[in-house]
Design a protein around this motif. Structure first.
Motif, short mmCIF file in Angstrom:
data_model
loop_
_atom_site.label_atom_id
_atom_site.label_comp_id
_atom_site.label_asym_id
_atom_site.label_seq_id
_atom_site.Cartn_x
_atom_site.Cartn_y
_atom_site.Cartn_z
N ARG A 49 0.85 -1.19 0.00
CA ARG A 49 0.00 0.00 0.00
C ARG A 49 0.89 1.24 0.00
N GLY A 50 0.36 2.33 -0.50
CA GLY A 50 1.13 3.56 -0.59
C GLY A 50 0.96 4.50 0.59
N SER A 51 0.02 4.18 1.47
CA SER A 51 -0.23 5.08 2.59
C SER A 51 -0.57 4.29 3.85
N VAL A 52 -0.51 4.99 4.97
CA VAL A 52 -0.81 4.41 6.28
C VAL A 52 -2.30 4.55 6.54
N SER A 53 -2.92 3.45 6.99
CA SER A 53 -4.33 3.48 7.37
C SER A 53 -4.53 2.47 8.50
N GLY A 54 -5.71 2.46 9.03
CA GLY A 54 -6.03 1.52 10.10
C GLY A 54 -6.00 0.07 9.65
N LYS A 55 -6.07 -0.16 8.34
CA LYS A 55 -6.06 -1.52 7.81
C LYS A 55 -4.66 -2.02 7.48
N LEU A 56 -3.65 -1.19 7.67
CA LEU A 56 -2.27 -1.56 7.37
C LEU A 56 -1.74 -2.51 8.43
N ASP A 57 -1.12 -3.61 8.00
CA ASP A 57 -0.53 -4.55 8.96
C ASP A 57 0.88 -4.15 9.37
N PHE A 58 1.71 -3.73 8.39
CA PHE A 58 3.10 -3.41 8.69
C PHE A 58 3.55 -2.16 7.96
N LEU A 59 4.18 -1.25 8.70
CA LEU A 59 4.91 -0.14 8.10
C LEU A 59 6.38 -0.52 8.18
N VAL A 60 7.03 -0.59 7.03
CA VAL A 60 8.45 -0.92 6.99
C VAL A 60 9.17 0.41 6.77
N ALA A 61 9.79 0.91 7.84
CA ALA A 61 10.38 2.24 7.82
C ALA A 61 11.89 2.16 7.70
N GLY A 62 12.40 2.69 6.62
CA GLY A 62 13.85 2.78 6.41
C GLY A 62 14.35 4.14 6.82
N PRO A 63 15.66 4.37 6.68
CA PRO A 63 16.21 5.68 7.00
C PRO A 63 15.50 6.77 6.19
N GLY A 64 15.22 7.87 6.85
CA GLY A 64 14.55 8.98 6.19
C GLY A 64 13.03 8.94 6.29
N SER A 65 12.49 7.89 6.85
CA SER A 65 11.04 7.81 7.03
C SER A 65 10.66 8.68 8.22
N LYS A 66 9.75 9.60 8.02
CA LYS A 66 9.34 10.44 9.13
C LYS A 66 7.83 10.59 9.20
N SER A 67 7.23 11.17 8.17
CA SER A 67 5.80 11.48 8.25
C SER A 67 4.95 10.21 8.36
N LYS A 68 5.26 9.19 7.59
CA LYS A 68 4.46 7.96 7.66
C LYS A 68 4.68 7.25 8.99
N THR A 69 5.89 7.32 9.53
CA THR A 69 6.17 6.72 10.83
C THR A 69 5.37 7.44 11.91
N GLU A 70 5.38 8.76 11.87
CA GLU A 70 4.60 9.54 12.84
C GLU A 70 3.12 9.27 12.70
N GLN A 71 2.65 9.15 11.47
CA GLN A 71 1.23 8.87 11.23
C GLN A 71 0.86 7.50 11.79
N ALA A 72 1.71 6.50 11.58
CA ALA A 72 1.42 5.15 12.08
C ALA A 72 1.44 5.10 13.59
N GLN A 73 2.34 5.84 14.21
CA GLN A 73 2.42 5.84 15.67
C GLN A 73 1.19 6.50 16.30
N SER A 74 0.54 7.39 15.57
CA SER A 74 -0.64 8.07 16.11
C SER A 74 -1.91 7.23 15.97
N LYS A 75 -1.85 6.13 15.21
CA LYS A 75 -3.04 5.29 14.99
C LYS A 75 -3.15 4.24 16.08
#
Length: 75
Positions: A49-75
């Motif tokens: 998937r291209g974005s973070v949502s409540g249905k996402l199982d895994f966010l794979v965050a590499g170096p430089g990941s910020k906004s999607k990591t922050e978004q996932a942590q807030s869910k």
């Protein structure tokens, strides 16, 4: 939020894959590149998937990941 370590897969049927039916979003930089890991996940039955949502199982965050990591942590 769950974290995974991706390694080269051993030969197995897609149905037996631990990623089969799971959804992944890749964010940041990856070695060798993001497309390599996205193709690996889809070849084993996972969904990319291209974005973070409540249905996402895994966010794979590499170096430089910020906004999607922050978004996932807030869910």
């Amino acid at each position: 939020l769950r974290y995974v370590v991706l390694t080269a897969p051993k030969a197995m049927a897609v149905a037996d894959s631990p990623v089969a039916g799971k959804s992944f979003c890749f964010s940041g930089s990856f070695d060798p590149n993001k497309e390599h890991w996205e193709n690996l996940v889809t070849s084993k039955g996972g969904v990319v998937r291209g974005s973070v949502s409540g249905k996402l199982d895994f966010l794979v965050a590499g170096p430089g990941s910020k906004s999607k990591t922050e978004q996932a942590q807030s869910k």
